[in-house]
Design an enzyme around this catalytic site. Structure first.
Site, PDB file in Angstrom:
ATOM      1  N   ARG A 108       0.880  -1.179   0.000  1.00  0.00           N
ATOM      2  CA  ARG A 108       0.000   0.000   0.000  1.00  0.00           C
ATOM      3  C   ARG A 108       0.904   1.212   0.000  1.00  0.00           C
ATOM      4  O   ARG A 108       1.716   1.385   0.925  1.00  0.00           O
ATOM      5  CB  ARG A 108      -0.926   0.003   1.219  1.00  0.00           C
ATOM      6  CG  ARG A 108      -1.622   1.330   1.429  1.00  0.00           C
ATOM      7  CD  ARG A 108      -2.718   1.278   2.447  1.00  0.00           C
ATOM      8  NE  ARG A 108      -3.885   0.589   1.917  1.00  0.00           N
ATOM      9  CZ  ARG A 108      -5.115   0.656   2.434  1.00  0.00           C
ATOM     10  NH1 ARG A 108      -5.342   1.389   3.499  1.00  0.00           N
ATOM     11  NH2 ARG A 108      -6.118  -0.009   1.891  1.00  0.00           N
ATOM     12  N   HIS A 135      -7.495   0.820  -6.469  1.00  0.00           N
ATOM     13  CA  HIS A 135      -7.682  -0.053  -5.301  1.00  0.00           C
ATOM     14  C   HIS A 135      -8.374  -1.344  -5.778  1.00  0.00           C
ATOM     15  O   HIS A 135      -9.507  -1.628  -5.394  1.00  0.00           O
ATOM     16  CB  HIS A 135      -8.515   0.682  -4.251  1.00  0.00           C
ATOM     17  CG  HIS A 135      -8.454   0.089  -2.875  1.00  0.00           C
ATOM     18  ND1 HIS A 135      -7.647  -0.996  -2.553  1.00  0.00           N
ATOM     19  CD2 HIS A 135      -9.113   0.422  -1.725  1.00  0.00           C
ATOM     20  CE1 HIS A 135      -7.812  -1.283  -1.275  1.00  0.00           C
ATOM     21  NE2 HIS A 135      -8.684  -0.452  -0.750  1.00  0.00           N
ATOM     22  N   GLN A 138     -10.070  -3.990  -3.329  1.00  0.00           N
ATOM     23  CA  GLN A 138     -11.360  -3.553  -2.787  1.00  0.00           C
ATOM     24  C   GLN A 138     -12.484  -3.885  -3.757  1.00  0.00           C
ATOM     25  O   GLN A 138     -13.562  -4.335  -3.354  1.00  0.00           O
ATOM     26  CB  GLN A 138     -11.318  -2.028  -2.545  1.00  0.00           C
ATOM     27  CG  GLN A 138     -12.629  -1.456  -2.064  1.00  0.00           C
ATOM     28  CD  GLN A 138     -12.996  -1.957  -0.669  1.00  0.00           C
ATOM     29  OE1 GLN A 138     -12.194  -1.864   0.231  1.00  0.00           O
ATOM     30  NE2 GLN A 138     -14.196  -2.485  -0.509  1.00  0.00           N
ATOM     31  N   ASP A 226     -17.348   7.135  -1.207  1.00  0.00           N
ATOM     32  CA  ASP A 226     -16.110   6.934  -0.442  1.00  0.00           C
ATOM     33  C   ASP A 226     -15.799   8.268   0.226  1.00  0.00           C
ATOM     34  O   ASP A 226     -16.424   9.297  -0.070  1.00  0.00           O
ATOM     35  CB  ASP A 226     -14.990   6.493  -1.408  1.00  0.00           C
ATOM     36  CG  ASP A 226     -13.674   6.168  -0.710  1.00  0.00           C
ATOM     37  OD1 ASP A 226     -13.676   5.969   0.532  1.00  0.00           O
ATOM     38  OD2 ASP A 226     -12.630   6.123  -1.395  1.00  0.00           O
ATOM     39  N   CYS A 265     -16.345   1.468   0.757  1.00  0.00           N
ATOM     40  CA  CYS A 265     -15.185   0.616   1.070  1.00  0.00           C
ATOM     41  C   CYS A 265     -14.776   0.727   2.533  1.00  0.00           C
ATOM     42  O   CYS A 265     -14.104  -0.173   3.046  1.00  0.00           O
ATOM     43  CB  CYS A 265     -14.019   0.959   0.154  1.00  0.00           C
ATOM     44  SG  CYS A 265     -13.352   2.618   0.399  1.00  0.00           S
ATOM     45  N   ARG A 293     -13.607  -8.603   1.869  1.00  0.00           N
ATOM     46  CA  ARG A 293     -12.192  -8.331   1.627  1.00  0.00           C
ATOM     47  C   ARG A 293     -11.380  -9.600   1.910  1.00  0.00           C
ATOM     48  O   ARG A 293     -10.453  -9.946   1.177  1.00  0.00           O
ATOM     49  CB  ARG A 293     -11.681  -7.180   2.505  1.00  0.00           C
ATOM     50  CG  ARG A 293     -12.206  -5.805   2.148  1.00  0.00           C
ATOM     51  CD  ARG A 293     -11.777  -5.361   0.769  1.00  0.00           C
ATOM     52  NE  ARG A 293     -10.335  -5.345   0.593  1.00  0.00           N
ATOM     53  CZ  ARG A 293      -9.511  -4.358   0.941  1.00  0.00           C
ATOM     54  NH1 ARG A 293     -10.002  -3.273   1.489  1.00  0.00           N
ATOM     55  NH2 ARG A 293      -8.210  -4.437   0.726  1.00  0.00           N
TER      56      ARG A 293
HETATM   57  N1   CP Z   1     -11.208  -0.286   2.467  1.00  0.00           N
HETATM   58  C1   CP Z   1      -9.923  -0.331   2.873  1.00  0.00           C
HETATM   59  O1   CP Z   1      -8.997  -0.503   2.074  1.00  0.00           O
HETATM   60  O2   CP Z   1      -9.762  -0.208   4.232  1.00  0.00           O
HETATM   61  P1   CP Z   1      -8.385   0.002   5.013  1.00  0.00           P
HETATM   62  O3   CP Z   1      -7.865   1.353   4.643  1.00  0.00           O
HETATM   63  O4   CP Z   1      -8.760  -0.106   6.454  1.00  0.00           O
HETATM   64  O5   CP Z   1      -7.417  -1.066   4.582  1.00  0.00           O
HETATM   65  N1  NVA Z   2     -10.032   6.645  -1.233  1.00  0.00           N
HETATM   66  C1  NVA Z   2      -9.601   6.214   0.079  1.00  0.00           C
HETATM   67  C2  NVA Z   2      -9.803   4.747   0.243  1.00  0.00           C
HETATM   68  C3  NVA Z   2      -9.453   4.212   1.610  1.00  0.00           C
HETATM   69  C4  NVA Z   2      -9.605   2.730   1.708  1.00  0.00           C
HETATM   70  C5  NVA Z   2      -8.150   6.598   0.295  1.00  0.00           C
HETATM   71  O1  NVA Z   2      -7.354   6.453  -0.643  1.00  0.00           O
HETATM   72  O2  NVA Z   2      -7.815   7.060   1.378  1.00  0.00           O
END
Ligand code: CP
Ligand code: NVA
Length: 310
Positions: A108, A135, A138, A226, A265, A293
């Site tokens: 990530r 993502h 997700q 989101d 998400c 997930r």
């Molecule tokens: N939806 C998602 O990716 O959650 P986290 O940021 O908690 O991993």
């Molecule tokens: N769009 C959000 C998703 C978090 C899971 C971010 O990138 O922070």
């Protein structure tokens, strides 16, 4: 060839369909088991996944950790701030070293270019656990949730409200692979990267952009939103104000189909992009979506190890 999962297109429509079928089957097969118990066939026994986090996470971290455990393998975590990545060791060198010690890498990161660099230098699968651009893990869970709710993907009508962000990009990519339609309602200046829409349309999806939230949700089967401020973005009051007309609330849900599903998400910012009444309401699938997930990530891992898909 090493199978990376940087985008949904890496697996393609058939690959993602195989991932979804496996996620749904495996979830059902172990419904009666405690969560810490391995699947009977332990298909990833002996495999180790390294997870690199340069941004916060709850779901991605826990789902991948539990996923590899249930498949018979193990996971370890490297935090950006406490590993040498945080002191400037290159992504390429990190990829080379981890490839000698672990069987797969999930990362990530803030910058999509970094994951592409990682994949170029790793000799083990690299999985996108979220970047600023996309993502995909997700969205596998989202597709699973929609399928389990009884809605077929081809021809379904999705509406996205709010910020044109990484999660939306992967939804649009999925629309191209499964031929569904996405109506995107975002304020001016917060549109998604047009490359995703162009590619999805070339594959047969219909992606439309509107400023009108009600128009976007009219007749929609799936309503998605989101956070308005993604990780790494400034908490700008001007952006929050621009997003307010796109809040998913009861009035907006009333304009969608009576059986429209609500997805998010998570984490949610209750009172901003969604109200309590919607996220906690009868049409919300967010807890199934979060649970999926885990099941989705198991199938993504199996695909990366060549156990699913052609
Ligand atoms: N939806 C998602 O990716 O959650 P986290 O940021 O908690 O991993
Ligand atoms: N769009 C959000 C998703 C978090 C899971 C971010 O990138 O922070």
């Amino acid at each position: 060839m090493t199978r990376h999962f940087i985008s949904l297109s890496d697996a393609g429509g058939d690959g993602v369909a195989a991932i979804l079928a496996d996620a749904i089957d495996r979830k059902a097969a172990r419904a009666h088991l405690p969560k810490g118990t391995m699947d009977a066939d332990a298909p990833l026994a002996g495999r180790t996944l390294a997870m690199i986090f340069e941004k916060n996470s709850t779901r991605t971290r826990v789902s991948f950790d539990m996923a590899i455990r249930q498949l018979g393998g193990t996971a370890l975590v490297l935090e950006g701030g406490t590993s040498q990545i945080g002191r400037g060791e290159t992504i390429a060198d990190t990829a080379r070293v981890l490839s000698r010690m672990v069987d797969a890498i999930m990362i990530r990161t803030d910058d999509h270019a970094k994951i592409e660099e990682m994949a170029r230098h790793a000799t083990v699968p690299v999985i996108n656990g979220l970047t600023d651009l996309s993502h995909p893990c997700q969205i596998v869970a989202d597709l699973q949730t929609v399928l389990e709710s009884g809605l077929a993907l081809p021809g379904s009508q999705w509406a996205w409200l709010g910020d044109g962000n990484n999660v939306l990009h992967s939804i649009i990519e999925a629309a191209g692979l499964f031929k569904f339609d996405v109506r995107v309602a975002v304020p001016e200046g917060y549109e998604p990267d047009p490359r995703f829409g162009d590619e999805a349309q070339a594959r047969g999806a219909r992606i439309t952009l509107t400023r009108d939230a009600v128009e976007a949700v009219s007749g929609a089967d799936v309503i998605v939103t989101d956070t308005w401020i993604s990780m790494g973005q400034d908490h700008a009051e001007a952006k929050l104000a621009a997003m307010m007309p796109y809040q998913v609330n009861d009035a907006l849900m009333a304009a969608a189909k009576a059986d429209a599903r609500f997805l998010h998400c998570l984490p949610a910012h209750r009172g901003e992009e969604v109200t309590d009444t919607v996220i906690d309401g009868p049409r919300s699938l967010v807890w199934d979506e979060a649970e999926n997930r885990l099941h989705a990530q198991k199938a993504v891992l199996r695909w990366c190890f060549g156990q699913l898909g052609e």
